[in-house]
Enzyme design. Structure first.
Site, PDB file in Angstrom:
ATOM      1  N   PRO A  98      -0.168  -3.526 -73.107  1.00 43.52           N
ATOM      2  CA  PRO A  98      -0.619  -4.202 -74.319  1.00 43.52           C
ATOM      3  C   PRO A  98      -0.238  -3.486 -75.613  1.00 43.52           C
ATOM      4  O   PRO A  98      -0.315  -2.254 -75.691  1.00 43.52           O
ATOM      5  CB  PRO A  98      -2.142  -4.218 -74.188  1.00 43.52           C
ATOM      6  N   ASN A  99       0.144  -4.291 -76.577  1.00 45.85           N
ATOM      7  CA  ASN A  99       0.424  -3.862 -77.960  1.00 45.85           C
ATOM      8  C   ASN A  99       1.733  -3.091 -78.133  1.00 45.85           C
ATOM      9  O   ASN A  99       2.112  -2.765 -79.253  1.00 45.85           O
ATOM     10  CB  ASN A  99      -0.752  -3.049 -78.549  1.00 45.85           C
ATOM     11  N   ARG A 152       3.573  -0.949 -85.621  1.00 50.92           N
ATOM     12  CA  ARG A 152       2.226  -0.535 -85.224  1.00 50.92           C
ATOM     13  C   ARG A 152       2.025   0.971 -85.455  1.00 50.92           C
ATOM     14  O   ARG A 152       2.732   1.791 -84.849  1.00 50.92           O
ATOM     15  CB  ARG A 152       2.068  -0.821 -83.725  1.00 50.92           C
ATOM     16  N   TYR A 189       3.252   6.226 -83.478  1.00 50.53           N
ATOM     17  CA  TYR A 189       4.165   5.702 -82.456  1.00 50.53           C
ATOM     18  C   TYR A 189       5.621   5.630 -82.896  1.00 50.53           C
ATOM     19  O   TYR A 189       6.493   5.267 -82.102  1.00 50.53           O
ATOM     20  CB  TYR A 189       3.685   4.304 -82.017  1.00 50.53           C
ATOM     21  N   ASN A 237       4.204   2.680 -69.131  1.00 54.19           N
ATOM     22  CA  ASN A 237       3.347   2.989 -70.267  1.00 54.19           C
ATOM     23  C   ASN A 237       2.359   1.831 -70.302  1.00 54.19           C
ATOM     24  O   ASN A 237       2.655   0.766 -70.852  1.00 54.19           O
ATOM     25  CB  ASN A 237       4.130   3.082 -71.579  1.00 54.19           C
ATOM     26  N   ALA A 274      -3.384   0.946 -73.535  1.00 58.31           N
ATOM     27  CA  ALA A 274      -4.828   1.163 -73.390  1.00 58.31           C
ATOM     28  C   ALA A 274      -5.311   0.928 -71.958  1.00 58.31           C
ATOM     29  O   ALA A 274      -6.335   1.484 -71.543  1.00 58.31           O
ATOM     30  CB  ALA A 274      -5.576   0.253 -74.353  1.00 58.31           C
ATOM     31  N   HIS A 308      -6.374   3.728 -69.528  1.00 60.38           N
ATOM     32  CA  HIS A 308      -7.688   4.354 -69.571  1.00 60.38           C
ATOM     33  C   HIS A 308      -8.787   3.486 -68.968  1.00 60.38           C
ATOM     34  O   HIS A 308      -9.945   3.879 -68.940  1.00 60.38           O
ATOM     35  CB  HIS A 308      -8.042   4.695 -71.031  1.00 60.38           C
ATOM     36  N   ASP A 360      -4.552   0.112 -58.424  1.00 65.09           N
ATOM     37  CA  ASP A 360      -4.530  -0.443 -57.060  1.00 65.09           C
ATOM     38  C   ASP A 360      -3.214  -1.153 -56.765  1.00 65.09           C
ATOM     39  O   ASP A 360      -2.700  -1.080 -55.647  1.00 65.09           O
ATOM     40  CB  ASP A 360      -5.697  -1.415 -56.857  1.00 65.09           C
ATOM     41  N   GLU A 399       3.935   7.989 -65.191  1.00 63.37           N
ATOM     42  CA  GLU A 399       3.111   7.514 -66.314  1.00 63.37           C
ATOM     43  C   GLU A 399       3.645   8.157 -67.588  1.00 63.37           C
ATOM     44  O   GLU A 399       3.935   9.354 -67.595  1.00 63.37           O
ATOM     45  CB  GLU A 399       1.656   7.947 -66.099  1.00 63.37           C
ATOM     46  N   HIS A 421       3.540   8.123 -72.147  1.00 62.28           N
ATOM     47  CA  HIS A 421       2.973   7.684 -73.424  1.00 62.28           C
ATOM     48  C   HIS A 421       3.818   8.228 -74.559  1.00 62.28           C
ATOM     49  O   HIS A 421       4.324   9.350 -74.479  1.00 62.28           O
ATOM     50  CB  HIS A 421       1.535   8.199 -73.586  1.00 62.28           C
ATOM     51  N   LEU A 422       3.914   7.445 -75.607  1.00 63.01           N
ATOM     52  CA  LEU A 422       4.613   7.903 -76.811  1.00 63.01           C
ATOM     53  C   LEU A 422       3.831   9.038 -77.470  1.00 63.01           C
ATOM     54  O   LEU A 422       4.399  10.052 -77.869  1.00 63.01           O
ATOM     55  CB  LEU A 422       4.756   6.737 -77.799  1.00 63.01           C
ATOM     56  N   SER A 423       2.527   8.838 -77.601  1.00 57.19           N
ATOM     57  CA  SER A 423       1.695   9.833 -78.280  1.00 57.19           C
ATOM     58  C   SER A 423       1.139  10.830 -77.263  1.00 57.19           C
ATOM     59  O   SER A 423       1.136  10.558 -76.057  1.00 57.19           O
ATOM     60  CB  SER A 423       0.537   9.126 -79.001  1.00 57.19           C
ATOM     61  N   ARG A 464      -5.800  13.205 -78.741  1.00 57.94           N
ATOM     62  CA  ARG A 464      -6.419  12.086 -79.452  1.00 57.94           C
ATOM     63  C   ARG A 464      -7.874  11.912 -78.995  1.00 57.94           C
ATOM     64  O   ARG A 464      -8.470  12.843 -78.477  1.00 57.94           O
ATOM     65  CB  ARG A 464      -5.571  10.826 -79.232  1.00 57.94           C
ATOM     66  N   ARG A 507      -9.134   8.546 -74.475  1.00 58.73           N
ATOM     67  CA  ARG A 507      -7.722   8.485 -74.057  1.00 58.73           C
ATOM     68  C   ARG A 507      -7.349   9.619 -73.106  1.00 58.73           C
ATOM     69  O   ARG A 507      -6.230   9.687 -72.609  1.00 58.73           O
ATOM     70  CB  ARG A 507      -6.789   8.512 -75.276  1.00 58.73           C
TER      71      ARG A 507
HETATM   72  C1  DQA Z   1      -0.150   4.783 -75.631  1.00 56.25           C
HETATM   73  C2  DQA Z   1      -1.460   5.587 -75.739  1.00 56.25           C
HETATM   74  C3  DQA Z   1      -2.651   4.678 -75.427  1.00 56.25           C
HETATM   75  O1  DQA Z   1      -3.857   5.424 -75.529  1.00 56.25           O
HETATM   76  C4  DQA Z   1      -2.697   3.525 -76.412  1.00 56.25           C
HETATM   77  O2  DQA Z   1      -3.769   2.669 -76.099  1.00 56.25           O
HETATM   78  C5  DQA Z   1      -1.417   2.781 -76.480  1.00 56.25           C
HETATM   79  C6  DQA Z   1      -0.171   3.546 -76.507  1.00 56.25           C
HETATM   80  C7  DQA Z   1       1.071   5.631 -76.043  1.00 56.25           C
HETATM   81  O3  DQA Z   1       2.183   5.263 -75.683  1.00 56.25           O
HETATM   82  O4  DQA Z   1       0.927   6.639 -76.748  1.00 56.25           O
HETATM   83  O5  DQA Z   1      -1.382   1.558 -76.586  1.00 56.25           O
HETATM   84  O6  DQA Z   1       0.032   4.417 -74.268  1.00 56.25           O
END
Ligand code: DQA
Length: 147
Positions: free
Chosen positions: A9-10, A17, A22, A73, A76, A79, A86, A97, A99-101, A106, A110
């Site tokens: 998502p997002n 964003r 990011y 990735n 959210a 978490h 599953d 796994e 993540h950008l950040s 944080r 997270r």
């Molecule tokens: C994220 C970190 C997540 O906590 C956040 O909800 C995201 C982006 C990252 O790539 O840093 O949507 O996965």
């Protein structure tokens, strides 16, 4: 070697964003660069983004027998989602796994991941480079398990 890249998502909003967190690269740009890196490494990529947990679960299930590994990735959903955990365990595909950040620098919510303990590895904090590092890691992992 085929690898599925899943964006949760997002992540379709990358570029506009929270750029301080990011970066300014769009998802299309990241996927295009990742495709080039994959070609260089001799791997084939399939990329998929969804804002919906169920669509991600469906795509993971569909990936069984279709790909050798997954880069995820989950945004959210990392978490919160037992369903994605599953699904990944259900298809028995190795996954990284990412993540950008740096999620550990944080908010506390997270810091928890429903995926990390089952992942081949976890990469975070390098912006779009997290994707490229994850790809290199997965290719090396798959090559070493071919031996
Ligand atoms: C994220 C970190 C997540 O906590 C956040 O909800 C995201 C982006 C990252 O790539 O840093 O949507 O996965």
């Amino acid at each position: 070697m085929r690898i599925l890249v899943l964006h949760g998502p997002n992540l379709n909003l990358l570029g506009s964003r929270e750029p301080g967190l990011y970066g300014r690269d769009t998802l299309t740009e990241i996927d295009a660069e990742l495709q080039q890196q994959a070609e260089r490494l001799g791997a084939e990529l399939v990329c998929f983004q969804s804002n919906h947990e169920g669509a991600l679960v469906d795509r993971i299930q569909q990936a069984a027998g279709e790909v050798d590994g997954v880069l995820i990735n989950a945004g959210a959903l990392t978490h919160t989602s037992i369903a994605i955990r599953d699904a990944l365990l259900g298809v028995k595909l190795p996954f990284v796994e990412l993540h950008l950040s740096n999620v550990h620098a944080r908010e506390e919510f997270r810091h928890r991941s429903y995926l990390a303990d089952k992942a081949v590895g976890v990469i975070c904090g390098f912006g779009p480079i997290s994707y490229y590092l994850a790809l290199e890691g997965m290719v090396a992992h798959l090559r070493s398990s071919e031996l």
